[in-house]
Design an enzyme around this catalytic site. Structure first.
Site, PDB file in Angstrom:
ATOM      1  N   PRO A 171       0.915  -1.258  -0.064  1.00 56.06           N
ATOM      2  CA  PRO A 171      -0.040   0.047   0.019  1.00 56.06           C
ATOM      3  C   PRO A 171       0.664   1.243  -0.096  1.00 56.06           C
ATOM      4  O   PRO A 171       1.831   1.399   0.677  1.00 56.06           O
ATOM      5  CB  PRO A 171      -0.722  -0.177   1.123  1.00 56.06           C
ATOM      6  CG  PRO A 171      -0.214  -1.136   2.131  1.00 56.06           C
ATOM      7  CD  PRO A 171       0.442  -1.949   1.123  1.00 56.06           C
ATOM      8  N   ASN A 172       0.403   2.367  -0.766  1.00 55.80           N
ATOM      9  CA  ASN A 172       0.990   3.564  -0.843  1.00 55.80           C
ATOM     10  C   ASN A 172       2.114   3.465  -1.662  1.00 55.80           C
ATOM     11  O   ASN A 172       2.661   4.699  -2.054  1.00 55.80           O
ATOM     12  CB  ASN A 172       1.020   4.328   0.489  1.00 55.80           C
ATOM     13  CG  ASN A 172      -0.329   4.320   1.163  1.00 55.80           C
ATOM     14  OD1 ASN A 172      -1.265   4.868   0.581  1.00 55.80           O
ATOM     15  ND2 ASN A 172      -0.239   3.790   2.369  1.00 55.80           N
ATOM     16  N   ARG A 210       5.633  11.756  -3.481  1.00 58.42           N
ATOM     17  CA  ARG A 210       5.156  12.372  -2.254  1.00 58.42           C
ATOM     18  C   ARG A 210       6.360  12.111  -1.581  1.00 58.42           C
ATOM     19  O   ARG A 210       7.038  11.212  -1.664  1.00 58.42           O
ATOM     20  CB  ARG A 210       3.968  11.896  -1.756  1.00 58.42           C
ATOM     21  CG  ARG A 210       2.700  12.410  -2.595  1.00 58.42           C
ATOM     22  CD  ARG A 210       2.042  13.482  -2.185  1.00 58.42           C
ATOM     23  NE  ARG A 210       0.614  13.525  -2.828  1.00 58.42           N
ATOM     24  CZ  ARG A 210       0.361  13.784  -3.881  1.00 58.42           C
ATOM     25  NH1 ARG A 210       1.261  13.888  -4.941  1.00 58.42           N
ATOM     26  NH2 ARG A 210      -0.917  13.970  -4.490  1.00 58.42           N
ATOM     27  N   TYR A 227      11.266   9.104   1.259  1.00 56.49           N
ATOM     28  CA  TYR A 227      11.266   8.066   0.417  1.00 56.49           C
ATOM     29  C   TYR A 227      12.080   8.140  -1.119  1.00 56.49           C
ATOM     30  O   TYR A 227      12.220   7.374  -1.823  1.00 56.49           O
ATOM     31  CB  TYR A 227       9.789   7.771  -0.083  1.00 56.49           C
ATOM     32  CG  TYR A 227       8.973   7.078   1.180  1.00 56.49           C
ATOM     33  CD1 TYR A 227       9.171   5.845   1.705  1.00 56.49           C
ATOM     34  CD2 TYR A 227       7.776   7.730   1.709  1.00 56.49           C
ATOM     35  CE1 TYR A 227       8.551   5.488   2.908  1.00 56.49           C
ATOM     36  CE2 TYR A 227       7.367   7.348   2.605  1.00 56.49           C
ATOM     37  CZ  TYR A 227       7.727   6.189   3.230  1.00 56.49           C
ATOM     38  OH  TYR A 227       6.922   5.708   4.350  1.00 56.49           O
ATOM     39  N   ASN A 229       8.287  -5.495  -0.822  1.00 55.03           N
ATOM     40  CA  ASN A 229       7.960  -4.444   0.260  1.00 55.03           C
ATOM     41  C   ASN A 229       6.667  -4.195   0.429  1.00 55.03           C
ATOM     42  O   ASN A 229       5.746  -3.745  -0.126  1.00 55.03           O
ATOM     43  CB  ASN A 229       8.559  -2.830  -0.434  1.00 55.03           C
ATOM     44  CG  ASN A 229       8.445  -1.962   0.628  1.00 55.03           C
ATOM     45  OD1 ASN A 229       7.864  -2.067   1.414  1.00 55.03           O
ATOM     46  ND2 ASN A 229       8.957  -0.776   0.367  1.00 55.03           N
ATOM     47  N   ALA A 242       2.996  -0.754   4.960  1.00 56.68           N
ATOM     48  CA  ALA A 242       2.498  -1.031   6.300  1.00 56.68           C
ATOM     49  C   ALA A 242       1.982  -2.246   6.645  1.00 56.68           C
ATOM     50  O   ALA A 242       2.003  -2.599   7.787  1.00 56.68           O
ATOM     51  CB  ALA A 242       1.599   0.137   6.235  1.00 56.68           C
ATOM     52  N   ASP A 262       1.326 -15.707   6.155  1.00 57.14           N
ATOM     53  CA  ASP A 262       1.059 -17.278   5.964  1.00 57.14           C
ATOM     54  C   ASP A 262       1.050 -17.525   4.232  1.00 57.14           C
ATOM     55  O   ASP A 262       1.423 -18.487   4.148  1.00 57.14           O
ATOM     56  CB  ASP A 262      -0.397 -17.422   6.331  1.00 57.14           C
ATOM     57  CG  ASP A 262      -0.631 -17.188   7.801  1.00 57.14           C
ATOM     58  OD1 ASP A 262       0.517 -17.426   8.494  1.00 57.14           O
ATOM     59  OD2 ASP A 262      -1.883 -17.298   8.348  1.00 57.14           O
ATOM     60  N   GLU A 321      12.973  -9.130   1.921  1.00 59.32           N
ATOM     61  CA  GLU A 321      11.936  -8.201   2.085  1.00 59.32           C
ATOM     62  C   GLU A 321      12.693  -6.686   2.074  1.00 59.32           C
ATOM     63  O   GLU A 321      13.963  -6.631   2.509  1.00 59.32           O
ATOM     64  CB  GLU A 321      11.484  -8.265   3.594  1.00 59.32           C
ATOM     65  CG  GLU A 321      10.726  -7.133   4.099  1.00 59.32           C
ATOM     66  CD  GLU A 321      10.178  -7.489   5.508  1.00 59.32           C
ATOM     67  OE1 GLU A 321      10.764  -8.627   6.099  1.00 59.32           O
ATOM     68  OE2 GLU A 321       9.867  -6.512   6.366  1.00 59.32           O
ATOM     69  N   HIS A 369      12.836  -2.374   2.622  1.00 62.45           N
ATOM     70  CA  HIS A 369      12.121  -1.226   2.835  1.00 62.45           C
ATOM     71  C   HIS A 369      12.966   0.110   2.420  1.00 62.45           C
ATOM     72  O   HIS A 369      14.241  -0.050   2.840  1.00 62.45           O
ATOM     73  CB  HIS A 369      11.910  -1.154   4.541  1.00 62.45           C
ATOM     74  CG  HIS A 369      11.041  -2.527   5.210  1.00 62.45           C
ATOM     75  ND1 HIS A 369       9.747  -2.014   4.980  1.00 62.45           N
ATOM     76  CD2 HIS A 369      11.305  -3.227   5.581  1.00 62.45           C
ATOM     77  CE1 HIS A 369       9.197  -3.496   5.444  1.00 62.45           C
ATOM     78  NE2 HIS A 369      10.124  -4.009   5.846  1.00 62.45           N
ATOM     79  N   ARG A 409      12.441   4.391  13.083  1.00 63.00           N
ATOM     80  CA  ARG A 409      11.124   5.376  12.836  1.00 63.00           C
ATOM     81  C   ARG A 409      10.415   4.811  13.991  1.00 63.00           C
ATOM     82  O   ARG A 409      10.672   4.544  15.214  1.00 63.00           O
ATOM     83  CB  ARG A 409      10.505   4.956  11.551  1.00 63.00           C
ATOM     84  CG  ARG A 409      11.420   5.191  10.309  1.00 63.00           C
ATOM     85  CD  ARG A 409      10.714   5.192   8.884  1.00 63.00           C
ATOM     86  NE  ARG A 409       9.667   5.944   8.693  1.00 63.00           N
ATOM     87  CZ  ARG A 409       8.654   5.777   7.938  1.00 63.00           C
ATOM     88  NH1 ARG A 409       8.745   5.133   6.929  1.00 63.00           N
ATOM     89  NH2 ARG A 409       7.596   6.505   7.739  1.00 63.00           N
TER      90      ARG A 409
HETATM   91  O1  CA2 Z   1      10.357   2.219   4.106  1.00 61.89           O
HETATM   92  C1  CA2 Z   1       9.423   1.438   3.674  1.00 61.89           C
HETATM   93  O2  CA2 Z   1       9.756   0.896   2.441  1.00 61.89           O
HETATM   94  C2  CA2 Z   1       8.048   1.157   4.346  1.00 61.89           C
HETATM   95  O3  CA2 Z   1       7.590  -0.349   3.814  1.00 61.89           O
HETATM   96  C3  CA2 Z   1       7.307   2.165   3.367  1.00 61.89           C
HETATM   97  C4  CA2 Z   1       5.508   2.152   4.006  1.00 61.89           C
HETATM   98  C5  CA2 Z   1       5.675   2.213   5.725  1.00 61.89           C
HETATM   99  O4  CA2 Z   1       4.505   2.018   6.010  1.00 61.89           O
HETATM  100  C6  CA2 Z   1       6.572   1.221   6.202  1.00 61.89           C
HETATM  101  O5  CA2 Z   1       6.631   1.180   7.535  1.00 61.89           O
HETATM  102  C7  CA2 Z   1       8.084   1.135   5.704  1.00 61.89           C
HETATM  103  C8  CA2 Z   1       5.005   3.356   3.453  1.00 61.89           C
HETATM  104  C9  CA2 Z   1       4.997   3.174   2.027  1.00 61.89           C
HETATM  105  C10 CA2 Z   1       4.308   4.892   1.809  1.00 61.89           C
HETATM  106  O6  CA2 Z   1       5.039   5.077   0.440  1.00 61.89           O
HETATM  107  C11 CA2 Z   1       4.941   6.505   0.256  1.00 61.89           C
HETATM  108  C12 CA2 Z   1       5.959   6.806  -0.690  1.00 61.89           C
HETATM  109  C13 CA2 Z   1       5.633   8.050  -1.117  1.00 61.89           C
HETATM  110  C14 CA2 Z   1       4.911   8.837  -0.822  1.00 61.89           C
HETATM  111  C15 CA2 Z   1       3.918   8.555   0.280  1.00 61.89           C
HETATM  112  C16 CA2 Z   1       4.195   7.140   0.460  1.00 61.89           C
END
Ligand code: CA2
Length: 142
Positions: free
Chosen positions: A10-11, A18, A23, A72, A75, A85, A96, A98, A105
């Site tokens: 997700p995201n 963003r 990121y 990846n 969340a 699972d 994996e 991140h 964090r």
């Molecule tokens: O650090 C990572 O890759 C995470 O998997 C990213 C997730 C976060 O919930 C994990 O704790 C760590 C969030 C991804 C959100 O991605 C965005 C990228 C650009 C702008 C906004 C969100």
């Protein structure tokens, strides 16, 4: 030709659009290119979804079809026993990734259920982590 599943949760579709301070500026398209370059002679199957069930379906579809997974889970890393699972039912290597260093964090990001299954975990290398994870999959699957 072996196939790598590049799975993003997700995201992550917002990567490069963003929060670049957190990121970085690279997009998911750039990530896929990095993975293709890191795995010459492999096919890369890209799946990104904001839905937990769709990620699980992609892992199921990888069974018997993909030689490894770079994931990846976003969340869902911190919440999804269901994704864990599904990955446990996948026979090949799993890496994996991140983008950020989740251990620097919030504490709720420190635990990842997916790490219980992953053969390796990379955090905090930015999108370069995907390339390193892909190289490791090629090594493990080769
Ligand atoms: O650090 C990572 O890759 C995470 O998997 C990213 C997730 C976060 O919930 C994990 O704790 C760590 C969030 C991804 C959100 O991605 C965005 C990228 C650009 C702008 C906004 C969100």
């Amino acid at each position: 030709m072996p196939t790598l599943l590049l799975l993003n949760g997700p995201n992550l579709n917002l990567l490069g659009q963003r929060e670049p301070h957190l990121y970085g500026a690279d997009t998911l398209e750039d990530v896929a290119r990095l993975c293709r370059e890191a795995a010459p002679g492999w096919e890369v199957r890209e799946v990104q979804s904001n839905h937990e069930g769709a990620l699980i379906d992609a892992v199921h579809a990888a069974r018997g079809a993909c030689a490894g997974i770079v994931v990846n889970p976003g969340a869902y890393s911190h919440t999804s026993i269901a994704l864990l699972d599904a990955l446990n039912a996948f026979e090949g290597p799993v890496m994996e990734v991140h983008v950020t260093n989740i251990h620097r964090r919030e504490t709720f990001r420190h635990r990842s259920y997916v790490s219980l299954r992953a053969d390796g975990v990379i955090a905090g290398l930015g999108v370069e982590g995907y390339a390193a994870a892909t190289r490791r999959i090629v090594q493990l699957a080769g």
